[in-house]
Design an enzyme around this catalytic site. Sequence first.
Site, PDB file in Angstrom:
ATOM      1  N   GLN A 105       0.842  -1.195   0.000  1.00 23.73           N
ATOM      2  CA  GLN A 105       0.000   0.000   0.000  1.00 23.73           C
ATOM      3  C   GLN A 105       0.880   1.249   0.000  1.00 23.73           C
ATOM      4  O   GLN A 105       0.380   2.359  -0.114  1.00 23.73           O
ATOM      5  CB  GLN A 105      -0.887   0.028   1.249  1.00 23.73           C
ATOM      6  N   HIS A 123      -1.473   1.310  -4.318  1.00 27.74           N
ATOM      7  CA  HIS A 123      -1.913   2.712  -4.165  1.00 27.74           C
ATOM      8  C   HIS A 123      -1.104   3.679  -5.032  1.00 27.74           C
ATOM      9  O   HIS A 123      -1.216   4.889  -4.866  1.00 27.74           O
ATOM     10  CB  HIS A 123      -1.839   3.140  -2.692  1.00 27.74           C
ATOM     11  N   CYS A 131      -1.573  13.076 -15.836  1.00 29.76           N
ATOM     12  CA  CYS A 131      -2.241  14.269 -16.351  1.00 29.76           C
ATOM     13  C   CYS A 131      -3.752  14.136 -16.180  1.00 29.76           C
ATOM     14  O   CYS A 131      -4.332  13.110 -16.555  1.00 29.76           O
ATOM     15  CB  CYS A 131      -1.886  14.468 -17.821  1.00 29.76           C
ATOM     16  N   CYS A 154      -0.134  18.535 -22.904  1.00 29.84           N
ATOM     17  CA  CYS A 154      -1.413  19.201 -23.176  1.00 29.84           C
ATOM     18  C   CYS A 154      -1.660  20.397 -22.261  1.00 29.84           C
ATOM     19  O   CYS A 154      -2.649  21.109 -22.425  1.00 29.84           O
ATOM     20  CB  CYS A 154      -2.573  18.213 -23.080  1.00 29.84           C
ATOM     21  N   THR A 192       0.562  -2.876   8.626  1.00 34.18           N
ATOM     22  CA  THR A 192      -0.599  -2.118   8.163  1.00 34.18           C
ATOM     23  C   THR A 192      -1.685  -2.149   9.232  1.00 34.18           C
ATOM     24  O   THR A 192      -1.874  -3.166   9.900  1.00 34.18           O
ATOM     25  CB  THR A 192      -1.143  -2.629   6.811  1.00 34.18           C
ATOM     26  N   SER A 193      -2.379  -1.013   9.369  1.00 35.92           N
ATOM     27  CA  SER A 193      -3.420  -0.929  10.400  1.00 35.92           C
ATOM     28  C   SER A 193      -4.651  -1.740   9.990  1.00 35.92           C
ATOM     29  O   SER A 193      -5.515  -2.000  10.824  1.00 35.92           O
ATOM     30  CB  SER A 193      -3.802   0.527  10.645  1.00 35.92           C
TER      31      SER A 193
END
Length: 246
Positions: A105, A123, A131, A154, A192-193
């Site tokens: 993550q 993630h 963009c 662009c 990780t929580s």
Amino acid sequence: MPMTRGSNLGLLKEKLVAAEAITVLTGAGISADSGVPTFRGADGLWKNVRAEDLATPDAFERDPRLVWEWYNWRRELIATKQPNNAHNAIVELERRCPNFWLMTQNVDGLHRDAGSQKLSEIHGNIWKVRCTGCGVVENNRDVPIAILPSCPRCGSLLRPHIVWFGESLSPDDLDDCSRALKHCDVLLIIGTSGVVYPAAGFASVAKEAGAFVAEINLDPTPQSALVDLSLHGRAKDLVPLLLEPL
Ligand code: OAD
Ligand code: ZN
């Protein structure tokens, strides 16, 4: 209790040695040992704003400058950090195991820096921009990045190439993760929580598919009741122990 840890550690090592397929899920806790603040830890708050209030498409639409300032704070922090022994031990697990997959993550890129190759950065990555107009994704290691950054092709506003709250994981990553969860013998969950979905649901997917699920964390988590085994301590101390001979 040392006795409990000792026997749990031994059991996990046995499971890993016997496993043909190992899947690892990591979160901010593994990078905490490299000095990157976690999201829900005491030092993870920036200007007293929670990640949940910055890492969203709405926040970016409302105030892109504020969101980019937050990411510049995190870029500055992460740019000076190196992988630690837990990241390195995961590279060695990958090398030893014929069927290995890492799902992280973390957006800091430290697993790649350590040398992990079979991985999904579910993630995204803080060193990539996308963009908002033409969708092109590019590497960008500027520290700080110019605010507000615009697309060289662009001219539209660039955003971090990060999966925010309310957004979906890429279909490719979802496929890779689903396969890795359903076909692993051992799922190892590190730092990780376990409160942010879909990753928070990965333990039960692997368990239902018959995997042995273990967790390494400083503290108990909402997943602790579900997993087969928990080891409590720092990732950088515990993960390298998994590689030692039985
Ligand atoms: P959290 O900050 O929610 O949780 C970090 C976990 O690591 C906690 O359970 C800590 O107890 C544990 N921990 C801290 N230091 C540790 C250490 N040295 N060794 C082992 N464990 C340690 O971070 P995540 O669970 O990764 O999303 O957060 C999930 C997502 O929420 C993040 O990817 C991020 C965030 O908002 C986005 O940026 C989109
Ligand atoms: Zn563009």
